[in-house]
Design a protein around this motif. Structure first.
Motif, PDB file in Angstrom:
ATOM      1  N   TYR A  65      87.595   1.222  45.454  1.00  0.00           N
ATOM      2  CA  TYR A  65      86.430   1.985  45.021  1.00  0.00           C
ATOM      3  C   TYR A  65      85.755   1.308  43.833  1.00  0.00           C
ATOM      4  O   TYR A  65      86.404   0.945  42.863  1.00  0.00           O
ATOM      5  N   LYS A  66      84.431   1.159  43.937  1.00  0.00           N
ATOM      6  CA  LYS A  66      83.627   0.612  42.840  1.00  0.00           C
ATOM      7  C   LYS A  66      82.272   1.311  42.868  1.00  0.00           C
ATOM      8  O   LYS A  66      81.508   1.150  43.828  1.00  0.00           O
ATOM      9  N   ASN A  67      82.004   2.101  41.844  1.00  0.00           N
ATOM     10  CA  ASN A  67      80.771   2.881  41.762  1.00  0.00           C
ATOM     11  C   ASN A  67      80.576   3.694  43.035  1.00  0.00           C
ATOM     12  O   ASN A  67      81.414   4.479  43.411  1.00  0.00           O
ATOM     13  N   SER A  68      79.488   3.477  43.758  1.00  0.00           N
ATOM     14  CA  SER A  68      79.250   4.233  44.998  1.00  0.00           C
ATOM     15  C   SER A  68      79.605   3.426  46.238  1.00  0.00           C
ATOM     16  O   SER A  68      79.282   3.803  47.349  1.00  0.00           O
ATOM     17  N   SER A  69      80.297   2.302  46.053  1.00  0.00           N
ATOM     18  CA  SER A  69      80.668   1.434  47.164  1.00  0.00           C
ATOM     19  C   SER A  69      82.181   1.504  47.378  1.00  0.00           C
ATOM     20  O   SER A  69      82.950   1.346  46.430  1.00  0.00           O
ATOM     21  N   ASN A  70      82.584   1.718  48.618  1.00  0.00           N
ATOM     22  CA  ASN A  70      84.005   1.824  48.963  1.00  0.00           C
ATOM     23  C   ASN A  70      84.342   0.851  50.085  1.00  0.00           C
ATOM     24  O   ASN A  70      83.490   0.524  50.910  1.00  0.00           O
ATOM     25  N   ALA A  71      85.597   0.437  50.129  1.00  0.00           N
ATOM     26  CA  ALA A  71      86.086  -0.412  51.219  1.00  0.00           C
ATOM     27  C   ALA A  71      87.450   0.119  51.659  1.00  0.00           C
ATOM     28  O   ALA A  71      88.332   0.341  50.827  1.00  0.00           O
ATOM     29  N   TYR A  72      87.614   0.332  52.955  1.00  0.00           N
ATOM     30  CA  TYR A  72      88.861   0.849  53.521  1.00  0.00           C
ATOM     31  C   TYR A  72      89.367  -0.124  54.573  1.00  0.00           C
ATOM     32  O   TYR A  72      88.588  -0.643  55.371  1.00  0.00           O
ATOM     33  N   THR A  73      90.680  -0.365  54.586  1.00  0.00           N
ATOM     34  CA  THR A  73      91.286  -1.190  55.631  1.00  0.00           C
ATOM     35  C   THR A  73      92.321  -0.368  56.381  1.00  0.00           C
ATOM     36  O   THR A  73      92.962   0.521  55.820  1.00  0.00           O
ATOM     37  N   TYR A  74      92.478  -0.683  57.653  1.00  0.00           N
ATOM     38  CA  TYR A  74      93.457  -0.042  58.525  1.00  0.00           C
ATOM     39  C   TYR A  74      93.925  -1.114  59.498  1.00  0.00           C
ATOM     40  O   TYR A  74      93.180  -1.583  60.341  1.00  0.00           O
ATOM     41  N   THR A  75      95.159  -1.558  59.294  1.00  0.00           N
ATOM     42  CA  THR A  75      95.684  -2.688  60.051  1.00  0.00           C
ATOM     43  C   THR A  75      97.119  -2.417  60.497  1.00  0.00           C
ATOM     44  O   THR A  75      97.802  -1.558  59.949  1.00  0.00           O
ATOM     45  N   ILE A  76      97.548  -3.206  61.471  1.00  0.00           N
ATOM     46  CA  ILE A  76      98.910  -3.110  61.994  1.00  0.00           C
ATOM     47  C   ILE A  76      99.348  -4.503  62.425  1.00  0.00           C
ATOM     48  O   ILE A  76      98.524  -5.317  62.843  1.00  0.00           O
ATOM     49  N   GLY A  77     100.653  -4.790  62.294  1.00  0.00           N
ATOM     50  CA  GLY A  77     101.140  -6.089  62.727  1.00  0.00           C
ATOM     51  C   GLY A  77     102.600  -6.312  62.395  1.00  0.00           C
ATOM     52  O   GLY A  77     103.258  -5.468  61.782  1.00  0.00           O
ATOM     53  N   PRO A  78     103.117  -7.492  62.785  1.00  0.00           N
ATOM     54  CA  PRO A  78     104.538  -7.801  62.579  1.00  0.00           C
ATOM     55  C   PRO A  78     104.834  -8.190  61.130  1.00  0.00           C
ATOM     56  O   PRO A  78     103.981  -8.723  60.424  1.00  0.00           O
ATOM     57  N   VAL A  79     106.063  -7.905  60.716  1.00  0.00           N
ATOM     58  CA  VAL A  79     106.533  -8.285  59.384  1.00  0.00           C
ATOM     59  C   VAL A  79     107.923  -8.897  59.513  1.00  0.00           C
ATOM     60  O   VAL A  79     108.745  -8.436  60.300  1.00  0.00           O
ATOM     61  N   LEU A  80     108.158  -9.978  58.775  1.00  0.00           N
ATOM     62  CA  LEU A  80     109.468 -10.622  58.680  1.00  0.00           C
ATOM     63  C   LEU A  80     109.962 -10.450  57.256  1.00  0.00           C
ATOM     64  O   LEU A  80     109.221 -10.730  56.307  1.00  0.00           O
ATOM     65  N   GLN A  81     111.191  -9.981  57.099  1.00  0.00           N
ATOM     66  CA  GLN A  81     111.725  -9.726  55.763  1.00  0.00           C
ATOM     67  C   GLN A  81     113.129 -10.291  55.648  1.00  0.00           C
ATOM     68  O   GLN A  81     113.974 -10.071  56.517  1.00  0.00           O
ATOM     69  N   ALA A  82     113.369 -11.029  54.557  1.00  0.00           N
ATOM     70  CA  ALA A  82     114.711 -11.545  54.271  1.00  0.00           C
ATOM     71  C   ALA A  82     115.502 -10.424  53.621  1.00  0.00           C
ATOM     72  O   ALA A  82     115.127  -9.913  52.581  1.00  0.00           O
ATOM     73  N   ARG A  83     116.591 -10.022  54.224  1.00  0.00           N
ATOM     74  CA  ARG A  83     117.418  -8.913  53.731  1.00  0.00           C
ATOM     75  C   ARG A  83     118.489  -9.436  52.776  1.00  0.00           C
ATOM     76  O   ARG A  83     119.668  -9.466  53.100  1.00  0.00           O
ATOM     77  N   LEU A  84     118.068  -9.835  51.593  1.00  0.00           N
ATOM     78  CA  LEU A  84     118.992 -10.284  50.567  1.00  0.00           C
ATOM     79  C   LEU A  84     119.480  -9.071  49.778  1.00  0.00           C
ATOM     80  O   LEU A  84     118.856  -8.005  49.826  1.00  0.00           O
ATOM     81  N   PRO A  85     120.571  -9.195  49.017  1.00  0.00           N
ATOM     82  CA  PRO A  85     121.142  -8.018  48.353  1.00  0.00           C
ATOM     83  C   PRO A  85     120.184  -7.280  47.408  1.00  0.00           C
ATOM     84  O   PRO A  85     120.109  -6.070  47.441  1.00  0.00           O
ATOM     85  N   ILE A  86     119.432  -7.987  46.573  1.00  0.00           N
ATOM     86  CA  ILE A  86     118.553  -7.314  45.609  1.00  0.00           C
ATOM     87  C   ILE A  86     117.093  -7.631  45.881  1.00  0.00           C
ATOM     88  O   ILE A  86     116.261  -6.742  45.979  1.00  0.00           O
ATOM     89  N   VAL A  87     116.757  -8.892  45.995  1.00  0.00           N
ATOM     90  CA  VAL A  87     115.378  -9.323  46.224  1.00  0.00           C
ATOM     91  C   VAL A  87     115.142  -9.443  47.719  1.00  0.00           C
ATOM     92  O   VAL A  87     115.949 -10.038  48.429  1.00  0.00           O
TER      93      VAL A  87
END
Length: 158
Positions: A65-87
């Motif tokens: 949001y900026k003044n009277s101008s707005n931008a909205y996103t709506y997306t979907i897709g694959p994600v790869l995640q490294a399952r390390l203990p903390i990070v």
């Protein structure tokens, strides 16, 4: 019979911890830069369903949001995640749309490439230190590819 039930219950408890991270919810702050000079703050939320240990699908939604101008996103897709203990670093490719409003609402196809780093705080709660996305849009048959978004917030894991 009773012994079999106890063994099944005991083994089921181990499966419960594996199922505990099947769904992740993210919510937080975002800063968006859209070409040529649109800089705005807003929110970013996503839901991720993990169907393999490192592979999932994410639905991502945001508003800037900026003044009277707005931008909205709506997306979907694959994600790869490294399952390390903390990070837990991740990368994703998201496809969907963007709607911009400035008196008149216009929508266009958009896609994002990006990733980030999650830090585990406690069981089921994490902190998304950073999520950075490069956004490509196509408004009025004109490709705009100098768009970026940065986000940070809280991750809940179920």
């Amino acid at each position: 019979m009773r012994r079999s039930a106890l063994i099944c219950l005991f083994l089921g408890m181990f499966c419960w911890s594996a199922a505990a991270q099947r769904v992740e919810l993210f919510g937080g702050y975002q800063f968006t830069h859209l070409q040529t000079s649109y800089n705005a703050s807003g929110w970013n939320a996503s839901i991720t369903g993990n169907f393999k240990h490192v592979l999932g699908i994410t639905g991502d939604f945001s508003g800037a949001y900026k003044n009277s101008s707005n931008a909205y996103t709506y997306t979907i897709g694959p994600v790869l995640q490294a399952r390390l203990p903390i990070v837990q670093p991740f990368v994703h490719a998201l496809f969907g749309g963007m709607t911009r409003t400035n008196g008149v609402s216009t929508s266009a196809f958009a896609w994002m490439l990006g990733g980030g780093i999650d830090i585990g705080l406690r069981k089921g709660i994490g902190l998304r230190l950073v999520q950075a996305d490069w956004i490509n849009t196509n408004f009025y048959d004109q490709t705009q590819n100098r768009n970026v978004r940065g986000s940070a917030g809280i991750v809940l894991k179920f």
